[in-house]
Design an enzyme around this catalytic site. Structure first.
Site, PDB file in Angstrom:
ATOM      1  N   SER A 328      16.340 -16.249   3.345  1.00 54.37           N
ATOM      2  CA  SER A 328      16.803 -17.460   2.639  1.00 54.37           C
ATOM      3  C   SER A 328      15.670 -18.282   2.060  1.00 54.37           C
ATOM      4  O   SER A 328      15.920 -19.214   1.293  1.00 54.37           O
ATOM      5  CB  SER A 328      17.612 -18.339   3.588  1.00 54.37           C
ATOM      6  OG  SER A 328      18.816 -17.665   3.893  1.00 54.37           O
ATOM      7  N   HIS A 371      31.110 -24.050   3.558  1.00 53.53           N
ATOM      8  CA  HIS A 371      30.415 -25.305   3.354  1.00 53.53           C
ATOM      9  C   HIS A 371      31.201 -26.273   2.479  1.00 53.53           C
ATOM     10  O   HIS A 371      30.763 -27.391   2.220  1.00 53.53           O
ATOM     11  CB  HIS A 371      29.043 -25.054   2.717  1.00 53.53           C
ATOM     12  CG  HIS A 371      28.059 -24.425   3.652  1.00 53.53           C
ATOM     13  ND1 HIS A 371      27.805 -23.071   3.634  1.00 53.53           N
ATOM     14  CD2 HIS A 371      27.303 -24.939   4.640  1.00 53.53           C
ATOM     15  CE1 HIS A 371      26.898 -22.779   4.556  1.00 53.53           C
ATOM     16  NE2 HIS A 371      26.592 -23.909   5.193  1.00 53.53           N
ATOM     17  N   CYS A 384      23.491 -22.567   1.933  1.00 54.21           N
ATOM     18  CA  CYS A 384      24.807 -21.982   1.677  1.00 54.21           C
ATOM     19  C   CYS A 384      24.657 -20.659   0.919  1.00 54.21           C
ATOM     20  O   CYS A 384      24.142 -20.607  -0.194  1.00 54.21           O
ATOM     21  CB  CYS A 384      25.674 -22.951   0.862  1.00 54.21           C
ATOM     22  SG  CYS A 384      27.255 -22.229   0.397  1.00 54.21           S
TER      23      CYS A 384
END
Lengths: 658, 372
Positions: A328, A371, A384
């Site tokens: 991420s 989310h 997210c």
């Protein structure tokens, strides 16, 4: 002899004359021969006499010092004495080695085996038997020197790293020169047995650090014993290296790996801190580490095989020699790319129900319940997955690749250290070249959260984050500030070098910075553990799956074998509004970027900001201080996956994460 | 008769004494350097040097005795001396001590003596007596040579039994010098040469030890460059001599000497060191003194009043000539390496003592040339 007219007389006299002629002939011949040898051939024979009795002894030069940016010594040298044998001069080989073994407390047979042959030309070459003799053994050998012909001790300056393991990978290792190296032109003038830099800065700046050999000319007798010294040219210490490294930050980085909370496994990985304005490498740590002092002399077999055979490869510099999927942490780059390509703007919102369908396949967000509606800031803050799946598909892999590459990702950064590896920024063209296959749009989904073919070194991530922080300037990491000669006079300065500029505009980068600041500073951000009192920090967490999750289904996280656990990332910079320092931390099998990598980054940032006077120095440095402004965001432990970003798998089988 | 009359004293051969003393002095100065027991730059007095001084004192006494006794009395005592010489060598063969492969030494209490050195003296006196009684100028048949040849070959054979090839060859050469005075027809000479050659071949095949053969071969093949093989001593000696140059490296300063690159530099290679440290100037001076001494000795032989004196003088000259020639030739790389010391210069008590007594006899003959 008139009175001796006997028959003998005449005969005697004439024969005596013959004899006298013979004497004159013989001694006349001798004088001629003597003249020929001494006057005609004299010069040549005199030179042979010199060669016969004068021995040239090379004196090893101490290696130059390596200093940190504040002049603190990272590598220097110390005197030591070593023991060597000249096999030719051994009077009684067996007895000498037996006695020597007794004096040294080792096996004489082993020493004998080291010493090499007593025959052939090799017998004239000194062989070092023991390096770095301690005082007691030295005294014992020296006091028995008269009884050990062919054995001698000699001065041998040794490399010394006063801080032990500190910055071991950056400084590098020494080692005996290899036959393949001797053949290369850069090692002209080196002899077998010489110790040279083999890795790290020791190798990169070998020529500068090495120093100049000294030489002693001594008169020796036929047994090789030294009779008299003719002249000595003392060796000259090598040049100095002043690094951009800050020893305090380096200590903080290593302490972050070393000081593991009770019950947790040893942390492995790499951390690097850069000055975003200059590219200065302020810290570069790799764990597990080693003590480079063991390489400064002949390394024993046990230590060597322990270091090379170790499952976790302590000799590898994980910051520049290993690349990993970015997970991420890649989302910061994705956000920048999407903004720059106009796919989104600050107001674009994406609804996250907790999953994403593409091509009939379901891609999970790490947060099962979703989310809800998020914009780019919130998407970064909460990491997210669905938001980035969506913009990634809109961007397409090649636009992602173009923008990511403009941050210097997937390619060597040009750092001034040997052995740096590149990486991968996948694109359709790349896949065709690499696999002779077209790129499938479905693959873009995984690539959007850094779980595809992407492979970056921690250093590349740090450079990219530094570029996000400094408005797009891709700096070449600067390890060495300047070369100095042995007296401290500057020989060469290394100015900061910009290798490129990101295609992302400063305005868009500012939006990304805002999102990254929220990651650390806002409640609900995944990077709260990186907060530093008094300063706003920006960052991004990352988690990388190591094996398909179905294999680990139902196993509590703590019981997963270490080598199957997820990798953890954290990239950060601070102060968020006027960035000076960028940090990338990678923890191999560290499970979660938020819990294992962020605290290490925090220690480095805190140390830097404290030194800058931007953050108060805590009274008890052992305890991480709570954030004065906002209390630590509650870490989510849902499903044992607090800031899990790893939901999107590289392979379909990984998609189903509990 | 141990009296010396005034007349003899008046004719004392001072030039001969001066030559001998000059050579002895050079030898001692050189020996001090070659026997340095300490590493440079320190200097010490070696035990060998002191031993040599003792031998010199004894030799001087022996020389004075040899001067004082009328040499004509010696003629009568010659057979006794000869038998003593043979006994000495025989005793060495039986009870000798082996030093460096040669069983040439006999231990007498604290002293080690080399009887072969004294045997040369006995042989010379005996042969002088024989050729005085059987003037060589009258010897025309080979048969006449059988008796003196036996006198010569007996000690030579015994010495060869000690495996001391160098001394055996030298003793043979010294004795053979007398035979040069024999008036044989040329055909007989040719026969003798043939016998000598076959004798040399026989010696090569059966009389030499492998290392000795290697040394001779090394000499023949010298220059092959194997400075650590059998050629070593010859090459090191040549380097020492050559590096002396015109004026030498200086006393106690020769690297080849002080570094002990030269084997047995105080005995067999004494001249190498002299040449290294004193250069051509020193080496040529010693050679000139030596040649002067030998020629002077030959003049005494020619001027002696009787056959015995003349023959004795020839014998003494050959006692010095052949060892000196062989030694210097070896040092200068003109002959294979054979363990032969340089008389009066090299270390060695027996050699010094025997040679000083011999020189005493030479002075004896010289000063009594007018006595009837």
């Amino acid at each position: 002899m008139a009175h001796l007219a006997a028959p003998t007389g005449a005969s005697l006299e004439s024969r005596v004359r013959w004899l006298a002629a013979l004497v004159l002939l013989i001694f006349g011949g001798f004088v001629v021969r003597l003249f020929h040898l001494q006057v005609v051939e004299g010069e040549a024979l005199r030179q042979r006499s010199q060669k016969n009795s004068v021995r040239h002894v090379d004196l090893d030069a101490p290696r130059g010092e390596v200093l940190d940016r504040e002049g603190r010594v990272l590598a220097t040298w110390r005197p030591s004495r070593a023991l060597r044998v000249i096999p030719n001069d051994l009077a009684n080989r067996a007895r000498t080695f037996a006695a020597l073994g007794q004096l040294l407390g080792t096996s004489g047979a082993e020493l004998d085996a080291l010493a090499g042959p007593s025959k052939g030309l090799a017998r004239f070459r000194p062989v070092t038997l023991v390096e770095d003799l301690d005082w007691e053994r030295l005294a014992r050998v020296e006091s028995h020197g008269y009884a050990l012909p062919g054995i001698e001790t000699f001065e041998q300056p040794r490399r010394f790293y006063p801080s032990g393991t500190l910055a071991a990978h950056l400084l590098g290792t020494l080692g005996e020169i290899q036959a393949s190296q001797l053949a290369k032109p850069q090692f002209a003038g080196y002899r077998p047995g010489d110790v040279v830099g083999q890795t790290g800065l020791e190798a990169r700046y070998e020529a500068h650090l090495r120093g100049t050999l000294g030489r002693r000319d001594v008169v020796v007798d036929a047994a090789g014993r030294e009779i008299e010294e003719l002249r000595e040219h003392p060796p000259a210490v090598g040049g100095r290296l002043v690094l951009a490294l800050d020893k305090d930050l380096q200590e903080a980085a290593e302490a972050g790996f070393r000081d593991v909370p009770e019950g947790e496994p040893q942390r492995m990985g790499g951390a690097v801190a850069l000055d975003v304005r200059t590219g200065d490498v302020l810290a570069l740590a790799s764990y597990p580490t080693y003590d480079p002092n063991v390489f400064s002399s002949r390394i024993d077999r046990g230590t060597w095989s322990a270091l090379t055979g170790d499952e976790w490869k302590p000799l590898r510099d994980r910051v520049i020699q290993n690349h990993y999927p970015p997970g991420s942490t890649h989302k910061a780059v994705m956000a920048a790319a999407a903004l720059q390509e106009g796919v989104i703007d600050l107001n674009t919102r994406v609804y996250c129900p907790g999953y994403y369908y593409f091509g009939g396949r379901r891609f999970q967000c790490w947060k099962k319940e979703g989310h809800g509606s998020v914009n780019v800031i919130e998407a970064l803050q909460r990491s997210c997955d669905v938001f980035f799946y969506t913009v990634g598909v809109q961007l397409g892999i090649d636009r992602i690749a173009k923008q990511a590459s403009s941050f210097g990702l997937g390619a060597p950064t040009g750092i001034d250290l040997p052995g740096e590896v590149g990486g991968v920024v996948p694109s359709s063209e790349w896949k065709l070249r690499r696999f002779h296959e077209k790129w499938y749009p479905g693959e873009t989904v995984s690539a959007s959260i850094g779980q595809s073919y992407n492979l970056y070194t921690p250093l590349q991530l740090a450079v990219a984050y530094a570029a996000i922080a400094n408005g797009g300037h891709v700096m070449k990491p600067r390890v060495v500030l300047r070369l100095e000669d042995r007296d401290g006079k500057t020989i060469r300065n290394f100015p900061p070098e910009q290798r490129g500029i990101s295609t992302v505009s400063p305005a868009n980068l500012a939006i990304v910075r805002e999102g990254m600041t929220a990651v650390v500073e806002s409640a609900g951000g995944t990077g709260g553990r990186a907060r530093v009192p008094g300063v706003r920090v920006a960052g991004k967490t990352g988690t990388v799956q190591v094996v398909g999750l179905e294999r680990l289904r139902g196993i509590p996280e703590e019981q997963i074998p270490i080598r199957f656990r997820d990798h953890a990332w954290f990239g950060a910079f601070a102060p968020a509004d006027a960035p000076e320092i960028a940090v990338a931390v990678f923890v191999e099998h560290g499970l979660h970027g938020s819990s294992s990598a962020a605290p290490i980054a925090q220690r480095i940032l805190a140390k830097y900001l404290q030194k800058r006077g931007l953050s108060p120095v805590p009274p008890a440095p052992a305890q991480p201080p709570p954030h004065p402004a906002a209390p630590l965001a509650p870490v989510q432990h849902a499903g044992g996956s607090p800031a899990g970003d790893a939901a999107a798998p590289r392979v379909a089988a990984r998609a189903a994460r509990p | 008769m141990i009296a010396v009359d005034r007349r003899s004293l008046q004719h004392f051969d001072w030039p001969l004494l001066a030559l001998v003393l000059a050579i002895l002095a050079i030898g001692l100065v050189n020996l001090f350097s070659t026997t340095q027991p300490l590493p440079p730059p320190e200097i010490g007095v070696a035990s060998e040097f002191k031993t040599q001084l003792v031998a010199l004192a004894l030799g001087t006494a022996g020389m004075i005795f040899a001067i004082v006794v009328d040499y004509r009395r010696l003629e009568r005592g010659a057979p006794l001396l000869y038998v003593l010489a043979l006994a000495g060598i025989a005793a060495t063969v039986l009870f000798g001590v082996e030093i460096r492969g040669n069983k040439s030494w006999l231990r007498l209490g604290p002293l080690s003596v080399q009887p072969a050195e004294f045997a040369k003296l006995g042989l010379v006196v005996m042969l002088a007596r024989y050729f005085h009684r059987h003037p060589p100028g009258e010897m025309r048949r080979l048969l006449d040579l059988i008796a003196p040849a036996l006198l010569l070959l007996l000690p030579v054979g015994l010495i060869a039994l000690q495996h001391d090839t160098g001394v055996a060859v030298l003793t043979l050469a010294i004795g053979a010098t007398f035979f040069l005075f024999v008036a044989l027809p040329w055909r007989t000479w040719a026969l003798l040469v043939a016998i000598a050659v076959s004798g040399m071949v026989g010696t090569w095949e059966f009389g030499l030890k492998p290392y000795q053969r290697a040394r001779v071969m090394a000499f023949v093949n010298s220059g092959s460059g194997d400075s650590l093989g059998s050629d070593y001593q010859a090459i090191q000696s040549r380097i020492a001599v050559g590096s002396g140059g015109l004026t030498g490296q200086g006393w106690l300063e020769g690297p080849q000497n002080r570094g002990q690159f030269l084997p047995t530099q105080h005995s067999d290679f004494a001249f190498s060191v002299l040449a290294e440290e004193w250069g051509f100037a020193g080496g040529a001076t010693l050679l000139a003194l030596y040649a002067g001494l030998l020629l002077w000795g030959l003049a005494i032989a020619a001027n002696s009043k009787d056959g015995f004196g003349g023959m004795l003088a020839v014998g003494v000259v050959s006692m010095l000539l052949w060892p000196a020639a062989l030694n210097v030739a070896m040092v200068l790389g003109l002959a294979p390496v054979i363990g032969v010391p340089l008389p009066l210069v090299s270390y060695g008590g027996s050699q010094l003592l025997a040679n000083l007594v011999a020189l005493g006899l030479l002075m004896n003959v010289s000063m009594r040339r007018y006595v009837f």
